[in-house]
Design a protein around this motif. Structure first.
Motif, PDB file in Angstrom:
ATOM      1  N   LYS A   1       0.813  -1.217   0.000  1.00 19.11           N
ATOM      2  CA  LYS A   1       0.000   0.000   0.000  1.00 19.11           C
ATOM      3  C   LYS A   1       0.847   1.268   0.000  1.00 19.11           C
ATOM      4  O   LYS A   1       0.340   2.340  -0.354  1.00 19.11           O
ATOM      5  CB  LYS A   1      -0.959  -0.002   1.194  1.00 19.11           C
ATOM      6  N   ASP A   2       2.109   1.164   0.364  1.00 14.02           N
ATOM      7  CA  ASP A   2       2.979   2.333   0.271  1.00 14.02           C
ATOM      8  C   ASP A   2       3.074   2.814  -1.173  1.00 14.02           C
ATOM      9  O   ASP A   2       3.142   4.025  -1.431  1.00 14.02           O
ATOM     10  CB  ASP A   2       4.377   2.005   0.804  1.00 14.02           C
ATOM     11  N   VAL A   3       3.083   1.875  -2.119  1.00 15.05           N
ATOM     12  CA  VAL A   3       3.095   2.246  -3.538  1.00 15.05           C
ATOM     13  C   VAL A   3       1.794   2.960  -3.896  1.00 15.05           C
ATOM     14  O   VAL A   3       1.805   3.974  -4.600  1.00 15.05           O
ATOM     15  CB  VAL A   3       3.293   0.999  -4.417  1.00 15.05           C
ATOM     16  N   LEU A   4       0.673   2.461  -3.397  1.00 14.08           N
ATOM     17  CA  LEU A   4      -0.618   3.108  -3.667  1.00 14.08           C
ATOM     18  C   LEU A   4      -0.662   4.529  -3.106  1.00 14.08           C
ATOM     19  O   LEU A   4      -1.223   5.437  -3.724  1.00 14.08           O
ATOM     20  CB  LEU A   4      -1.759   2.285  -3.073  1.00 14.08           C
ATOM     21  N   LYS A   5      -0.078   4.721  -1.940  1.00 16.86           N
ATOM     22  CA  LYS A   5      -0.050   6.059  -1.352  1.00 16.86           C
ATOM     23  C   LYS A   5       0.734   7.019  -2.234  1.00 16.86           C
ATOM     24  O   LYS A   5       0.331   8.178  -2.434  1.00 16.86           O
ATOM     25  CB  LYS A   5       0.555   5.993   0.046  1.00 16.86           C
ATOM     26  N   ARG A   6       1.845   6.562  -2.777  1.00 16.16           N
ATOM     27  CA  ARG A   6       2.635   7.402  -3.683  1.00 16.16           C
ATOM     28  C   ARG A   6       1.870   7.654  -4.985  1.00 16.16           C
ATOM     29  O   ARG A   6       1.964   8.757  -5.562  1.00 16.16           O
ATOM     30  CB  ARG A   6       3.974   6.735  -3.966  1.00 16.16           C
ATOM     31  N   MET A   7       1.114   6.659  -5.436  1.00 13.67           N
ATOM     32  CA  MET A   7       0.292   6.857  -6.632  1.00 13.67           C
ATOM     33  C   MET A   7      -0.772   7.915  -6.388  1.00 13.67           C
ATOM     34  O   MET A   7      -1.028   8.769  -7.251  1.00 13.67           O
ATOM     35  CB  MET A   7      -0.352   5.535  -7.033  1.00 13.67           C
ATOM     36  N   ALA A   8      -1.398   7.875  -5.219  1.00 11.62           N
ATOM     37  CA  ALA A   8      -2.408   8.886  -4.887  1.00 11.62           C
ATOM     38  C   ALA A   8      -1.784  10.271  -4.857  1.00 11.62           C
ATOM     39  O   ALA A   8      -2.362  11.241  -5.378  1.00 11.62           O
ATOM     40  CB  ALA A   8      -3.057   8.550  -3.543  1.00 11.62           C
ATOM     41  N   GLU A   9      -0.601  10.386  -4.273  1.00 17.51           N
ATOM     42  CA  GLU A   9       0.098  11.669  -4.231  1.00 17.51           C
ATOM     43  C   GLU A   9       0.377  12.172  -5.645  1.00 17.51           C
ATOM     44  O   GLU A   9       0.239  13.366  -5.944  1.00 17.51           O
ATOM     45  CB  GLU A   9       1.407  11.522  -3.456  1.00 17.51           C
ATOM     46  N   CYS A  10       0.795  11.262  -6.519  1.00 22.59           N
ATOM     47  CA  CYS A  10       1.077  11.618  -7.909  1.00 22.59           C
ATOM     48  C   CYS A  10      -0.169  12.167  -8.591  1.00 22.59           C
ATOM     49  O   CYS A  10      -0.131  13.208  -9.254  1.00 22.59           O
ATOM     50  CB  CYS A  10       1.605  10.392  -8.651  1.00 22.59           C
ATOM     51  N   LEU A  11      -1.278  11.486  -8.427  1.00 18.81           N
ATOM     52  CA  LEU A  11      -2.528  11.878  -9.083  1.00 18.81           C
ATOM     53  C   LEU A  11      -3.098  13.172  -8.511  1.00 18.81           C
ATOM     54  O   LEU A  11      -3.758  13.941  -9.220  1.00 18.81           O
ATOM     55  CB  LEU A  11      -3.553  10.750  -8.945  1.00 18.81           C
TER      56      LEU A  11
END
Length: 260
Positions: free
Chosen positions: A209-219
């Motif tokens: 989920k750390d990757v998902l958190k970074r994806m959310a930040e990107c978006l």
């Protein structure tokens, strides 16, 4: 030509020669194959080297490199929201793509019959739960990469199968794609689900989920960011603009069709 990685007794990742990944989940009574690959290598034969259990095949979405291998199976399920993608494919186009994907491709891959005429082997995904015996799954809508993208949550394994919907390199340039806002809502929805790891189709690692958190930040943080002109170099091709959000063990970035 298929690379098989055993994650555990229950979880395998199979990758064809063109790096189209599929996930095989072994239950006590049935097995699940999530995605079918691009259809060049016999994914069915490879699965049968691992298990002889009754097999349920579900595609994460309708792009060529996920449904081409449906030709090896009597029935494969796909969201009706991506059925329109299939209408844009024909045998000539897919064989052209196959020939373009590898310079020294063997002659035995020419003239493949994918079933493009009516895609009889591809049925509507009209259920939202699966039962493999000791493993159960819930179908999760994950629109963004395509309108019909889905994942499968496997509570007993604390695992989410996500196809391309949650790829760290977020691609919104291929057929039937959604918006940045839609993809952001999908990522936020995934963060609320109960799992420890997820598998994305073009990444052989267990992602967190750390990757998902970074994806959310990107978006969430694309305004006034630098985007570079980008062309996806292999089938199904696509052009757009690429923003690199962060590097690290899993680089995160966003590819969009129009400059933001």
């Amino acid at each position: 030509m298929i690379k098989t990685t055993k994650i555990s007794e229950k979880i395998y990742i199979l990758e064809d020669r063109f790096e189209s990944g599929t996930s095989l989940i072994i239950g006590s009574e049935k097995a699940l194959l999530f995605d079918a690959g691009c259809g060049v290598d016999d994914i069915h034969a490879e699965v049968r080297k691992i298990t002889d259990l009754p097999l349920l095949v579900i595609c994460s979405h309708g792009h060529f490199d996920h449904i081409g291998g449906s030709r090896f199976f009597p029935k494969v399920y796909l969201s009706q929201k991506d059925r329109n993608i299939l209408d844009t494919y024909n045998e000539e186009l897919l064989n052209k793509w196959v020939s373009e994907m590898e310079d020294n491709i063997q002659d035995d891959t020419q003239g493949i019959v994918f079933g493009c005429g009516d895609w009889k082997q591809i049925a509507e995904l009209d259920f939202d739960r699966i039962d493999l015996g000791d493993i159960h799954g819930e179908i999760i809508d994950l629109p963004g990469h395509s309108h019909g993208s889905i994942g499968i949550l496997l509570p007993e394994l604390k695992l989410l199968l996500s196809g391309d919907a949650l790829s760290p390199i977020i691609s919104l340039i291929f057929k039937n794609h959604g918006t940045v806002e839609e993809e952001l809502q999908t990522v936020k929805k995934a963060l609320e689900l109960d799992f420890d790891y997820y598998i994305s189709s073009h990444n052989g690692n267990l992602l967190t989920k750390d990757v998902l958190k970074r994806m959310a930040e990107c978006l969430e943080d694309t305004e006034n960011k630098r985007f570079y002109k980008y062309s996806y170099p292999k089938p199904p091709y696509g052009e757009g603009y690429f923003h690199v959000h962060s590097l690290g063990d899993e680089p995160v970035g966003l590819i969009v069709e129009k400059h933001m």
